[in-house]
Design a protein around this motif. Sequence first.
Motif, PDB file in Angstrom:
ATOM      1  N   ALA A 135      -8.732 -14.443   4.670  1.00 14.94           N
ATOM      2  CA  ALA A 135      -8.100 -13.509   5.616  1.00 14.94           C
ATOM      3  C   ALA A 135      -6.736 -13.058   5.102  1.00 14.94           C
ATOM      4  N   ALA A 136      -5.995 -13.996   4.537  1.00 17.12           N
ATOM      5  CA  ALA A 136      -4.671 -13.646   4.013  1.00 17.12           C
ATOM      6  C   ALA A 136      -4.794 -12.689   2.820  1.00 17.12           C
ATOM      7  N   GLN A 137      -5.786 -12.903   1.977  1.00 16.00           N
ATOM      8  CA  GLN A 137      -5.997 -12.005   0.838  1.00 16.00           C
ATOM      9  C   GLN A 137      -6.360 -10.590   1.312  1.00 16.00           C
ATOM     10  N   SER A 138      -7.196 -10.521   2.352  1.00 13.56           N
ATOM     11  CA  SER A 138      -7.559  -9.199   2.890  1.00 13.56           C
ATOM     12  C   SER A 138      -6.338  -8.496   3.476  1.00 13.56           C
ATOM     13  N   ALA A 139      -5.507  -9.233   4.203  1.00 18.98           N
ATOM     14  CA  ALA A 139      -4.298  -8.642   4.773  1.00 18.98           C
ATOM     15  C   ALA A 139      -3.345  -8.182   3.672  1.00 18.98           C
ATOM     16  N   PHE A 140      -3.269  -8.993   2.607  1.00 16.41           N
ATOM     17  CA  PHE A 140      -2.401  -8.612   1.497  1.00 16.41           C
ATOM     18  C   PHE A 140      -2.910  -7.336   0.816  1.00 16.41           C
ATOM     19  N   ALA A 141      -4.244  -7.232   0.643  1.00 17.33           N
ATOM     20  CA  ALA A 141      -4.807  -6.037   0.033  1.00 17.33           C
ATOM     21  C   ALA A 141      -4.553  -4.797   0.908  1.00 17.33           C
ATOM     22  N   ASN A 142      -4.661  -4.972   2.234  1.00 19.59           N
ATOM     23  CA  ASN A 142      -4.386  -3.857   3.146  1.00 19.59           C
ATOM     24  C   ASN A 142      -2.925  -3.436   3.064  1.00 19.59           C
ATOM     25  N   ALA A 143      -2.051  -4.413   2.956  1.00 18.58           N
ATOM     26  CA  ALA A 143      -0.626  -4.101   2.853  1.00 18.58           C
ATOM     27  C   ALA A 143      -0.331  -3.353   1.551  1.00 18.58           C
ATOM     28  N   LEU A 145       2.275  14.608  -4.437  1.00 20.15           N
ATOM     29  CA  LEU A 145       2.780  15.805  -3.759  1.00 20.15           C
ATOM     30  C   LEU A 145       3.998  15.502  -2.894  1.00 20.15           C
ATOM     31  N   ALA A 146       4.025  14.323  -2.269  1.00 21.08           N
ATOM     32  CA  ALA A 146       5.142  13.949  -1.392  1.00 21.08           C
ATOM     33  C   ALA A 146       5.128  12.442  -1.199  1.00 21.08           C
ATOM     34  N   ARG A 147       6.270  11.915  -0.749  1.00 23.04           N
ATOM     35  CA  ARG A 147       6.388  10.480  -0.476  1.00 23.04           C
ATOM     36  C   ARG A 147       7.067  10.295   0.870  1.00 23.04           C
ATOM     37  N   ILE A 148       6.656   9.254   1.569  1.00 19.24           N
ATOM     38  CA  ILE A 148       7.369   8.866   2.782  1.00 19.24           C
ATOM     39  C   ILE A 148       8.161   7.588   2.488  1.00 19.24           C
ATOM     40  N   ASP A 149       9.147   7.276   3.325  1.00 17.50           N
ATOM     41  CA  ASP A 149       9.987   6.091   3.139  1.00 17.50           C
ATOM     42  C   ASP A 149       9.110   4.840   3.208  1.00 17.50           C
ATOM     43  N   PRO A 150       9.035   4.037   2.117  1.00 18.71           N
ATOM     44  CA  PRO A 150       8.102   2.897   2.085  1.00 18.71           C
ATOM     45  C   PRO A 150       8.684   1.605   2.633  1.00 18.71           C
ATOM     46  N   GLN A 151       9.814   1.647   3.273  1.00 22.09           N
ATOM     47  CA  GLN A 151      10.475   0.400   3.672  1.00 22.09           C
ATOM     48  C   GLN A 151       9.584  -0.439   4.594  1.00 22.09           C
ATOM     49  N   GLU A 152       8.964   0.181   5.583  1.00 20.11           N
ATOM     50  CA  GLU A 152       8.122  -0.569   6.512  1.00 20.11           C
ATOM     51  C   GLU A 152       6.922  -1.170   5.794  1.00 20.11           C
ATOM     52  N   GLN A 153       6.298  -0.406   4.915  1.00 25.10           N
ATOM     53  CA  GLN A 153       5.116  -0.898   4.201  1.00 25.10           C
ATOM     54  C   GLN A 153       5.483  -2.001   3.212  1.00 25.10           C
ATOM     55  N   GLN A 154       6.638  -1.899   2.602  1.00 30.59           N
ATOM     56  CA  GLN A 154       7.080  -2.963   1.703  1.00 30.59           C
ATOM     57  C   GLN A 154       7.327  -4.263   2.462  1.00 30.59           C
ATOM     58  N   SER A 155       7.879  -4.141   3.662  1.00 37.01           N
ATOM     59  CA  SER A 155       8.096  -5.336   4.491  1.00 37.01           C
ATOM     60  C   SER A 155       6.768  -5.963   4.885  1.00 37.01           C
ATOM     61  N   ASP A 156       5.796  -5.114   5.246  1.00 40.67           N
ATOM     62  CA  ASP A 156       4.471  -5.654   5.591  1.00 40.67           C
ATOM     63  C   ASP A 156       3.830  -6.325   4.384  1.00 40.67           C
ATOM     64  N   LEU A 157       4.068  -5.804   3.200  1.00 37.66           N
ATOM     65  CA  LEU A 157       3.495  -6.399   1.999  1.00 37.66           C
ATOM     66  C   LEU A 157       4.116  -7.760   1.723  1.00 37.66           C
ATOM     67  N   ARG A 158       5.419  -7.876   1.906  1.00 35.98           N
ATOM     68  CA  ARG A 158       6.075  -9.178   1.696  1.00 35.98           C
ATOM     69  C   ARG A 158       5.576 -10.202   2.705  1.00 35.98           C
ATOM     70  N   SER A 159       5.384  -9.785   3.937  1.00 31.71           N
ATOM     71  CA  SER A 159       4.880 -10.716   4.956  1.00 31.71           C
ATOM     72  C   SER A 159       3.448 -11.163   4.627  1.00 31.71           C
ATOM     73  N   ALA A 160       2.632 -10.221   4.175  1.00 32.84           N
ATOM     74  CA  ALA A 160       1.260 -10.578   3.813  1.00 32.84           C
ATOM     75  C   ALA A 160       1.240 -11.506   2.610  1.00 32.84           C
ATOM     76  N   GLY A 208       5.462   7.927   8.966  1.00 29.85           N
ATOM     77  CA  GLY A 208       6.794   7.627   8.464  1.00 29.85           C
ATOM     78  C   GLY A 208       7.615   8.883   8.263  1.00 29.85           C
ATOM     79  N   ARG A 209       8.791   8.701   7.698  1.00 30.26           N
ATOM     80  CA  ARG A 209       9.708   9.816   7.451  1.00 30.26           C
ATOM     81  C   ARG A 209       9.533  10.322   6.021  1.00 30.26           C
ATOM     82  N   ILE A 210       9.426  11.641   5.866  1.00 29.86           N
ATOM     83  CA  ILE A 210       9.258  12.238   4.539  1.00 29.86           C
ATOM     84  C   ILE A 210      10.524  12.001   3.727  1.00 29.86           C
TER      85      ILE A 210
END
Length: 379
Positions: free
Chosen positions: A173-181, A107-122, A88-90
Motif C-alpha cells: 500500500a505504501a509503494q502504491s501511495a508513493f507511486a501515486n505521489a 507547455l506549462a508548469r504549476i507550483d509543485p510544492q504541494e505534490q512534493q510534500s505529498d511525495l515526501r510523506s509517501a 494548483g497555481r500556474i
Amino acid sequence: MMRNATSSVSPPSVKTSSLSSFPIASAVCVCAAAMLLAGCQKQEAADKKLPIMVRTETVAMADYAPRTSLTGVIAARTLNNLSFRVGGRIAERLVDVGQHVDQGAVLARIDPQEQQSDLRSAQADLDAARAQLTQSAAAFERQKTLLAQGFTTRRDYDAADQALKVAQGSVDAAQSAFANAQQNLSFTELKAGAAGVITARQVETGQVVQAAQTVFTVAEDGDRDAVFNVQETLVARTPASPAVTITLLSDPQVRATGKVREISPAVDQASGSIRVKVGIADTPAGMPLGAAVIGSVSAKPAKAILLPWQALTSSAGKPAVWIVDPSTKAVATTPVEVLAFDSGTVVITSGLNEGESVVTAGGQLLSPGQTVEISGAGQ
C-alpha cells in the motif's frame, strides 16, 4: 330702255372670274400627286432596306456539368484540449498561440510544492512499512525455527505469520501511495500528447486552475479538413461522395483534392447553413491552418445547349433568341427555357433544335422578318 339693257349684261363678268381660278386648282392637284409619289418612293425604299450584319452560331448539344464554388477555411482534423490532472497555481507558461510544439514538449508548469510534500510523506510511510516488514519477517523466521525444535506453540507461529503478511500488505500500500505521489508530481508539468500547433490558450501565469480545466487547445499535425458552410438546397443536389477541388484563395497555384468526410446533421439556426467538412489527404504545406480556400464541386453532367449570353433576348417577357431562316436570311424570335447562367454563357435546355442558326451578336438591332447578313466564324 337702252340703259336697262346695258346693266343686264353683268353676268359675263362673273363667268370670267370663275375661269381665272382654274390655275390654282391645277396647282393643288399637282402637289397632291407629288406627295403621293414621294410616299410611294419611301415605301419602296423601306421595302428595299439593306440587311443587318450579324454573327451566328450553330446549335449543338453538349454535356453541361454545373459547378458550384464556395469559400471555406482550413481546419485541423483533430483538436486536443489539454489540461492539468492536478490543481494548483500556474508557475510557468512556456508556449503561446500559433506556436508549433513537438510531442512530449512541456507547455506549462504549476507550483509543485504541494505534490512534493505529498511525495515526501509517501516516502516516509513506505520506509516505515518496510521497517515493519523487516521486523515481522525476522519474528516469523524465529518462530519457524522454534516450532521445528518444539520450543514454541503453533499459536505463536501463526501469529508471527499473520503479522508478516500484514506488514507485506502495508508495504504494498505504501509503494502504491508513493507511486501515486510521484505521478502527481509529474502532472505538475503539462506536456503535448502529439505534435501540433497551439490554437487557443485559456490561462495565464499566476492563475489558479482546477484539475481537468482546459489550458491549451492543440491542432494536431497530419491531414487537414476544409470546412464550408453550405446551403441546405446545395447539399441536397450534390451527388454522393463528390470529388472536391480545393484551391488556396491567395495562391490559385496551390491545389488539392478532397472528399466529403462529414456533413452536419443539423442546420445552423443563425446562418441557415449546414457545416460540411472535406478531408484533404496529404495536405499541401501551402495550406496552413486558417487559410481561406475555394472548394469546387461539379454536378452530374446533363445534355444542354451552351450559347453566349449576348444571344439571349426577350419576347413577351420571356427568354428568347433570334433564329435565322437559312433560305431567306430572315430572323424570328423563338422562346427558350434557360437552365442556368454561367460565366459568359447561358445554358438552354429546350426551345432549340440542333443545326439551327442563332444570332449571337447584333440581335439588339433586329426586328421580326428582318433580313441579315452573316459574318464571322459561324457564317
